[in-house]
Design a protein around this motif. Structure first.
Motif, PDB file in Angstrom:
ATOM      1  N   GLN A 103     -21.200  -8.555 -15.664  1.00  0.00           N
ATOM      2  CA  GLN A 103     -19.755  -8.626 -15.448  1.00  0.00           C
ATOM      3  C   GLN A 103     -19.133  -7.225 -15.465  1.00  0.00           C
ATOM      4  O   GLN A 103     -18.213  -6.935 -14.696  1.00  0.00           O
ATOM      5  N   THR A 104     -19.659  -6.352 -16.322  1.00  0.00           N
ATOM      6  CA  THR A 104     -19.155  -4.978 -16.377  1.00  0.00           C
ATOM      7  C   THR A 104     -19.510  -4.229 -15.102  1.00  0.00           C
ATOM      8  O   THR A 104     -18.702  -3.455 -14.575  1.00  0.00           O
ATOM      9  N   ALA A 139     -17.105  -5.490 -12.396  1.00  0.00           N
ATOM     10  CA  ALA A 139     -15.757  -4.953 -12.573  1.00  0.00           C
ATOM     11  C   ALA A 139     -15.684  -3.489 -12.180  1.00  0.00           C
ATOM     12  O   ALA A 139     -14.701  -3.038 -11.575  1.00  0.00           O
ATOM     13  N   SER A 146     -13.353  -2.235  -9.045  1.00  0.00           N
ATOM     14  CA  SER A 146     -12.217  -1.345  -9.320  1.00  0.00           C
ATOM     15  C   SER A 146     -12.039  -0.295  -8.236  1.00  0.00           C
ATOM     16  O   SER A 146     -10.916   0.137  -7.954  1.00  0.00           O
ATOM     17  N   SER A 177     -19.132 -13.734 -12.704  1.00  0.00           N
ATOM     18  CA  SER A 177     -18.687 -12.402 -12.283  1.00  0.00           C
ATOM     19  C   SER A 177     -17.276 -12.439 -11.717  1.00  0.00           C
ATOM     20  O   SER A 177     -16.556 -11.451 -11.780  1.00  0.00           O
ATOM     21  N   ASN A 236     -12.951 -11.261 -16.011  1.00  0.00           N
ATOM     22  CA  ASN A 236     -13.673 -10.126 -15.452  1.00  0.00           C
ATOM     23  C   ASN A 236     -12.864  -9.428 -14.363  1.00  0.00           C
ATOM     24  O   ASN A 236     -12.891  -8.200 -14.242  1.00  0.00           O
ATOM     25  N   LEU A 237     -12.125 -10.183 -13.574  1.00  0.00           N
ATOM     26  CA  LEU A 237     -11.277  -9.582 -12.545  1.00  0.00           C
ATOM     27  C   LEU A 237     -10.149  -8.769 -13.180  1.00  0.00           C
ATOM     28  O   LEU A 237      -9.783  -7.702 -12.682  1.00  0.00           O
ATOM     29  N   GLN A 268     -10.445  -7.217 -15.964  1.00  0.00           N
ATOM     30  CA  GLN A 268     -11.102  -5.988 -16.423  1.00  0.00           C
ATOM     31  C   GLN A 268     -11.214  -4.996 -15.263  1.00  0.00           C
ATOM     32  O   GLN A 268     -11.015  -3.790 -15.436  1.00  0.00           O
ATOM     33  N   ALA A 269     -11.515  -5.488 -14.060  1.00  0.00           N
ATOM     34  CA  ALA A 269     -11.595  -4.622 -12.878  1.00  0.00           C
ATOM     35  C   ALA A 269     -10.252  -3.949 -12.618  1.00  0.00           C
ATOM     36  O   ALA A 269     -10.196  -2.756 -12.269  1.00  0.00           O
TER      37      ALA A 269
END
Length: 285
Positions: free
Chosen positions: A141-142, A145, A149, A171, A176-177, A179-180
């Motif tokens: 997921q990181t 993101a 980004s 994802s 998670n979005l 976080q992006a």
């Protein structure tokens, strides 16, 4: 004013999909080894964003017209992968590059080029174990993101920015979005052209076959993926005038003078990305 805003609604939407997987390692004899590039595991993960520059209803109708022709064409319905989508799709057949036979792919690419006004941007993440471990903390997921980004960090003037996203499990969760977006906000203020990404950003996550315009993103991604995974340029050549940017995010050999930004002036090719000399990343933990 309301009519004018409706006429420009396409300027607010971006259609997003992904290609490749996020598999890096497996355990063998109690030891962790890299499987990047082995047995169907991709060498890259990428996310694409398409801006449809015409009325969205008209663009959808055009794609639906193409799909209807495939539904009625016995030459294509003989393919099981096509017939299944005709029978099970939300509205019948829908294009999906990895599942389409090659003659259908060529026909759809030619149709997109001649009938629909759009542009695409794609961010490619080479799967480098050290980056995945140290920067993304082994978290898919990181990684997602971080890649996402880069697609939204310069979209500060689009308000609201509506991201129509093909749902792909965890994802593309809202957490998670979001976080992006936070990563993009940090990047936007420290870029060469400082920006303030404080516009409203909306997520519209849905199944791939529920939004036919996502097939445009899927096809753009597929042509770029062929360059990176198979060293094949010919499909990308057909769509290259519509793909305004391919950012090879982790190719540090090209960071000088931003050569990892492939544009119409710095064209993407298998040679440019070093396909022939691209060795499998090592991991010896």
């Amino acid at each position: 004013m309301k009519k004018q805003a409706e006429d420009r609604i396409q300027d607010h939407h971006r259609f997003i999909d992904e290609a490749g997987d996020m598999t890096f390692f497996t355990k063998k004899h109690g030891r962790e080894i890299s499987v990047i590039g082995d047995n169907g595991v991709s060498r890259c993960f990428m996310i694409g964003m398409v801006h449809v520059k015409e009325d969205l209803h008209d663009a959808r109708r055009k794609v639906m017209d193409f799909c209807s022709r495939i539904d009625r064409n016995p030459a294509f319905q003989k393919y099981e992968s096509v017939r299944k989508r005709t029978e099970r799709g939300n509205n019948g057949f829908y294009p999906h590059a990895s599942k389409d036979p090659n003659d259908l792919r060529l026909r759809y690419i030619e149709y997109l080029m001649s009938e629909i006004n759009f542009s695409a941007q794609i961010v490619v993440a080479r799967k480098i174990p050290d980056i995945y471990v140290n920067k993304h903390h082994r978290n898919n997921q990181t990684l997602y993101a971080d890649v996402m980004s880069h697609l939204i960090k310069d979209k500060d003037k689009i308000d609201p920015l509506i991201l129509d996203i093909a749902g792909r499990g965890s994802s593309t969760s809202n957490t998670n979005l979001e976080q992006a977006v936070r990563i993009a906000q940090k990047r936007s203020v420290r870029g060469k052209i400082p920006r303030v990404l404080d516009n409203q950003i909306r997520f519209n996550v849905q199944p791939f076959d529920h939004e036919l315009l996502l097939s445009i993103t899927d096809y753009c991604l597929w042509t770029v993926q062929r360059v990176y995974e198979r060293g094949e340029d010919e499909y990308f050549e057909m769509l290259k005038s519509k793909i305004s940017l391919v950012l090879d995010l982790y190719d540090s050999t090209k960071y000088d003078k931003n050569k990892n930004y492939y544009t119409r002036r710095n064209l993407l090719s298998a040679t440019a990305v070093g396909f022939e000399s691209w060795e499998k990343p090592l991991w010896n933990e």
